[in-house]
Design a protein around this motif. Structure first.
Motif, mmCIF file in Angstrom:
data_model
loop_
_atom_site.group_PDB
_atom_site.id
_atom_site.type_symbol
_atom_site.label_atom_id
_atom_site.label_comp_id
_atom_site.label_asym_id
_atom_site.label_seq_id
_atom_site.Cartn_x
_atom_site.Cartn_y
_atom_site.Cartn_z
ATOM 1 N N VAL A 55 1.082 -1.444 0.012
ATOM 2 C CA VAL A 55 -0.176 0.040 -0.277
ATOM 3 C C VAL A 55 1.103 1.073 -0.330
ATOM 4 O O VAL A 55 2.486 0.928 0.833
ATOM 5 N N GLY A 56 0.631 2.106 -0.944
ATOM 6 C CA GLY A 56 1.251 2.937 -1.144
ATOM 7 C C GLY A 56 1.043 3.824 -0.400
ATOM 8 O O GLY A 56 0.184 4.466 -0.354
ATOM 9 N N VAL A 57 2.247 5.341 0.625
ATOM 10 C CA VAL A 57 1.850 6.664 1.125
ATOM 11 C C VAL A 57 2.225 7.164 1.621
ATOM 12 O O VAL A 57 3.214 7.014 0.496
ATOM 13 N N GLY A 58 2.545 8.206 1.776
ATOM 14 C CA GLY A 58 3.216 9.387 1.693
ATOM 15 C C GLY A 58 4.156 10.101 2.162
ATOM 16 O O GLY A 58 5.328 10.346 1.578
ATOM 17 N N ASN A 59 5.121 8.885 3.057
ATOM 18 C CA ASN A 59 6.456 9.058 3.385
ATOM 19 C C ASN A 59 6.714 7.721 4.283
ATOM 20 O O ASN A 59 5.356 7.056 4.766
ATOM 21 N N GLY A 60 7.331 7.600 4.939
ATOM 22 C CA GLY A 60 7.971 6.295 5.547
ATOM 23 C C GLY A 60 7.832 6.862 7.332
ATOM 24 O O GLY A 60 7.084 5.181 7.558
ATOM 25 N N THR A 61 7.032 7.613 7.495
ATOM 26 C CA THR A 61 6.350 7.953 8.644
ATOM 27 C C THR A 61 5.202 7.700 8.633
ATOM 28 O O THR A 61 4.830 6.951 9.840
ATOM 29 N N ASP A 62 4.649 8.443 8.092
ATOM 30 C CA ASP A 62 2.972 7.409 7.879
ATOM 31 C C ASP A 62 3.082 6.371 8.001
ATOM 32 O O ASP A 62 1.757 5.331 8.804
ATOM 33 N N ALA A 63 3.789 5.545 7.422
ATOM 34 C CA ALA A 63 3.898 3.932 6.862
ATOM 35 C C ALA A 63 3.972 3.293 8.249
ATOM 36 O O ALA A 63 2.911 2.186 8.218
ATOM 37 N N ILE A 66 0.639 3.685 9.963
ATOM 38 C CA ILE A 66 -0.820 3.589 9.040
ATOM 39 C C ILE A 66 -0.856 2.139 9.676
ATOM 40 O O ILE A 66 -1.424 1.638 9.974
ATOM 41 N N ALA A 67 0.674 1.554 9.455
ATOM 42 C CA ALA A 67 0.728 0.659 9.573
ATOM 43 C C ALA A 67 0.162 -0.284 10.944
ATOM 44 O O ALA A 67 -0.141 -1.701 11.622
ATOM 45 N N LEU A 68 0.684 0.297 11.983
ATOM 46 C CA LEU A 68 0.639 0.263 13.455
ATOM 47 C C LEU A 68 -0.855 -0.339 13.989
ATOM 48 O O LEU A 68 -1.784 -0.645 14.339
ATOM 49 N N ARG A 69 -1.823 1.473 13.332
ATOM 50 C CA ARG A 69 -3.187 1.290 13.749
ATOM 51 C C ARG A 69 -3.964 -0.460 12.830
ATOM 52 O O ARG A 69 -5.188 -0.564 13.119
ATOM 53 N N ALA A 70 -3.396 -0.025 11.634
ATOM 54 C CA ALA A 70 -4.006 -1.937 10.536
ATOM 55 C C ALA A 70 -3.705 -2.816 11.765
ATOM 56 O O ALA A 70 -4.406 -3.563 11.359
ATOM 57 N N LEU A 71 -2.768 -2.583 12.277
ATOM 58 C CA LEU A 71 -2.134 -4.034 13.121
ATOM 59 C C LEU A 71 -2.986 -4.129 14.399
ATOM 60 O O LEU A 71 -2.719 -4.608 15.343
ATOM 61 N N GLY A 72 -3.756 -2.849 14.829
ATOM 62 C CA GLY A 72 -4.996 -3.138 15.110
ATOM 63 C C GLY A 72 -4.369 -2.303 17.040
ATOM 64 O O GLY A 72 -5.145 -2.739 18.248
ATOM 65 N N ILE A 73 -3.596 -1.479 16.854
ATOM 66 C CA ILE A 73 -3.024 -0.627 17.509
ATOM 67 C C ILE A 73 -3.966 0.932 18.402
ATOM 68 O O ILE A 73 -4.584 1.159 17.779
ATOM 69 N N ARG A 74 -4.321 0.590 19.589
ATOM 70 C CA ARG A 74 -5.452 1.664 20.226
ATOM 71 C C ARG A 74 -4.469 2.436 20.979
ATOM 72 O O ARG A 74 -3.328 2.556 21.464
ATOM 73 N N ASP A 197 -1.535 -9.658 5.021
ATOM 74 C CA ASP A 197 -2.715 -10.243 6.090
ATOM 75 C C ASP A 197 -3.531 -9.450 4.659
ATOM 76 O O ASP A 197 -3.114 -7.757 4.977
ATOM 77 N N ASP A 198 -4.494 -9.517 4.519
ATOM 78 C CA ASP A 198 -5.570 -8.874 4.103
ATOM 79 C C ASP A 198 -6.549 -7.633 4.377
ATOM 80 O O ASP A 198 -6.663 -7.015 4.181
ATOM 81 N N ASP A 199 -6.560 -8.657 5.855
ATOM 82 C CA ASP A 199 -7.414 -7.817 6.934
ATOM 83 C C ASP A 199 -6.482 -5.784 7.094
ATOM 84 O O ASP A 199 -7.317 -5.088 6.713
ATOM 85 N N VAL A 200 -4.632 -6.469 7.381
ATOM 86 C CA VAL A 200 -3.998 -5.053 7.481
ATOM 87 C C VAL A 200 -4.368 -4.460 6.097
ATOM 88 O O VAL A 200 -4.306 -3.526 6.242
ATOM 89 N N ALA A 201 -3.710 -5.135 5.301
ATOM 90 C CA ALA A 201 -3.466 -4.341 3.830
ATOM 91 C C ALA A 201 -5.152 -3.330 3.744
ATOM 92 O O ALA A 201 -4.888 -2.337 3.532
ATOM 93 N N GLU A 202 -6.415 -4.153 3.999
ATOM 94 C CA GLU A 202 -7.483 -3.103 3.899
ATOM 95 C C GLU A 202 -8.309 -2.319 4.474
ATOM 96 O O GLU A 202 -7.932 -0.642 4.304
ATOM 97 N N LEU A 203 -7.450 -2.122 5.928
ATOM 98 C CA LEU A 203 -7.101 -1.637 6.527
ATOM 99 C C LEU A 203 -6.428 -0.207 6.542
ATOM 100 O O LEU A 203 -6.682 1.497 6.448
ATOM 101 N N ALA A 204 -4.978 -0.349 5.949
ATOM 102 C CA ALA A 204 -4.140 0.612 5.740
ATOM 103 C C ALA A 204 -4.478 1.321 4.569
ATOM 104 O O ALA A 204 -4.558 2.719 4.467
ATOM 105 N N ARG A 205 -5.552 0.823 3.701
ATOM 106 C CA ARG A 205 -5.344 1.849 1.851
ATOM 107 C C ARG A 205 -6.644 2.208 2.683
ATOM 108 O O ARG A 205 -7.026 3.188 2.195
ATOM 109 N N THR A 206 -7.529 1.658 4.134
ATOM 110 C CA THR A 206 -8.526 3.152 4.301
ATOM 111 C C THR A 206 -7.934 3.729 4.356
ATOM 112 O O THR A 206 -8.742 4.739 4.040
ATOM 113 N N LEU A 207 -7.024 3.701 5.615
ATOM 114 C CA LEU A 207 -6.857 5.008 6.911
ATOM 115 C C LEU A 207 -5.218 5.920 5.802
ATOM 116 O O LEU A 207 -5.622 7.154 6.311
#
Ligand SMILES: Cc1ncc(COP(=O)(O)O)c(C=O)c1O
Length: 364
Positions: A55-63, A66-74, A197-207
């Protein structure tokens, strides 16, 4: 002849006409955000890494955020991070709402290990961020045995591998930065998340698009963080070169060792099953700053990295309160010297750097 720390010009010179043609194609198409170039790059980079999704994003920091949130971090979750890294690794965890908890590194590989992570685990720890520091893969498969999600921060490690798997394919998810000086650098900012992980990718795309999949219903508080079409178009070209560039970096690292650099400085240790991609070639010396001055006098552009490690940065004070002692981190922060490294560092330049290191350390 001065030897630069990085070279972001020479490797791109032979690609100039192709780069201009790719940019012209994007301009002719008139689609600049989330179009066919990003989709194609995501597909091609996923195939290169051997993962299901990029999933392409704006920079490595946002990546990382977004990845931590997509992995379920709250908010309130603890995420273990190294302190010997670029500040963004820990900052991105905090932006995701997590509490970064700093752990030490192995003094030889400079990476976190199951032991250094175990020392800071609590019942609130929900993930580990393993940085492939300086382009050498962290022991991610061993870290996963701790039973927590591992996010591989592969910002510095495009083109590296561990046990025959690509850096970026080792964790539950991985992140990349395409900052121009990186191993796979764009012509501006860019980043990506890789995962099987399909779900992590889907949530990252959404975020990455404001928490929306369809641009009309917003299901998460997200971000505006997209890789753009021009960057994706040139990254597709550069991806084809990546293995050759990484080989050039490895050849330079071999040259440094063969020319006897280890007589003057501590060389990085490489795990038996790792093929680093040497984003930075970092040696150590007890009087690093004096050696840096000596190298500068001889025209060698070298630099100490992370002299103030992240847990000692002012903005991290509240998170670092718990960081007891990180002795290997503090020692490496004080003694490291990044020497010139690039895919096109010539054997003459390598010899010049080693001669300068010999002279700069000679009297010490
Ligand atoms: C280890 C590490 N993580 C994260 C980042 C952040 O990447 P970016 O600058 O693309 O936001 C960088 C580089 O800048 C980095 O070196």
């Amino acid at each position: 002849m001065a030897v630069p720390l990085f070279d972001t010009v020479t490797p791109l010179r032979p690609l100039r006409a192709a780069i201009e043609a790719r940019i012209a194609e994007v301009m002719a198409r008139g689609v600049f955000i989330l179009g066919p170039e990003v989709a194609a790059f995501e597909h091609e980079f996923a195939a290169y890494l051997g993962v299901r999704h990029v999933v392409g994003v704006g920079n490595g920091t946002d990546a990382i955020t977004i990845a931590l949130r997509a992995l379920g971090i709250r908010p309130g979750d603890e995420v273990v991070v190294p302190s010997l890294t670029f500040y963004a690794t820990a900052e991105a965890a905090a932006t995701a709402g997590a509490t970064p908890v700093f752990c030490d590194v192995d003094p030889a590989t400079r990476n976190i290990t199951p032991d250094t992570v175990r020392a800071v685990l609590t019942s609130r720890t929900k993930a580990i961020v393993a940085v492939d520091l300086f382009g050498c893969p962290a022991p991610v498969p061993e870290l996963r045995e701790l039973g927590l999600p591992v996010l591989e921060d592969a910002a510095q490690a495009a083109g590296a591998s561990l046990g025959g798997r690509r850096a970026g394919a080792l964790g539950d998810a991985a992140t990349f930065s395409f900052y121009p000086s990186k191993n796979l650098g764009a012509l501006g900012d860019g980043g990506a998340i890789a995962t099987d992980d399909d779900d992590v990718a889907e949530l990252a795309r959404t975020l990455r698009f404001h928490g929306s999949r369809d641009k009309s219903t917003f299901v998460e508080i997200g971000y505006n963080s997209r890789l753009d079409e021009i960057q994706a178009a040139v990254l597709r070209l550069f991806l084809v070169e990546l293995d050759g560039w990484a080989a050039g970096r490895r050849a330079a690292a071999c040259g440094y060792a063969e020319q006897g650099l280890g007589t003057y400085c501590g060389l990085p240790a490489v795990p038996a099953d790792a093929e680093p991609a040497w984003h930075l070639y970092v040696v150590t010396h007890p009087e690093a700053d004096a050696v840096l001055a000596g190298l500068a006098e001889r025209g060698v552009r070298a630099r100490g990295y992370y002299r103030t490690p992240v847990h000692r940065q002012p903005a991290m004070a509240s998170f670092a309160a718990r960081a007891t002692e990180l002795p290997a981190t503090d020692e490496l922060a004080r003694t490291n010297i990044a020497l010139p490294m690039s895919p096109v560092l010539s054997s003459d330049q390598v010899r010049e750097v080693v001669a300068a290191a010999a002279a700069a350390t000679g009297q010490r």
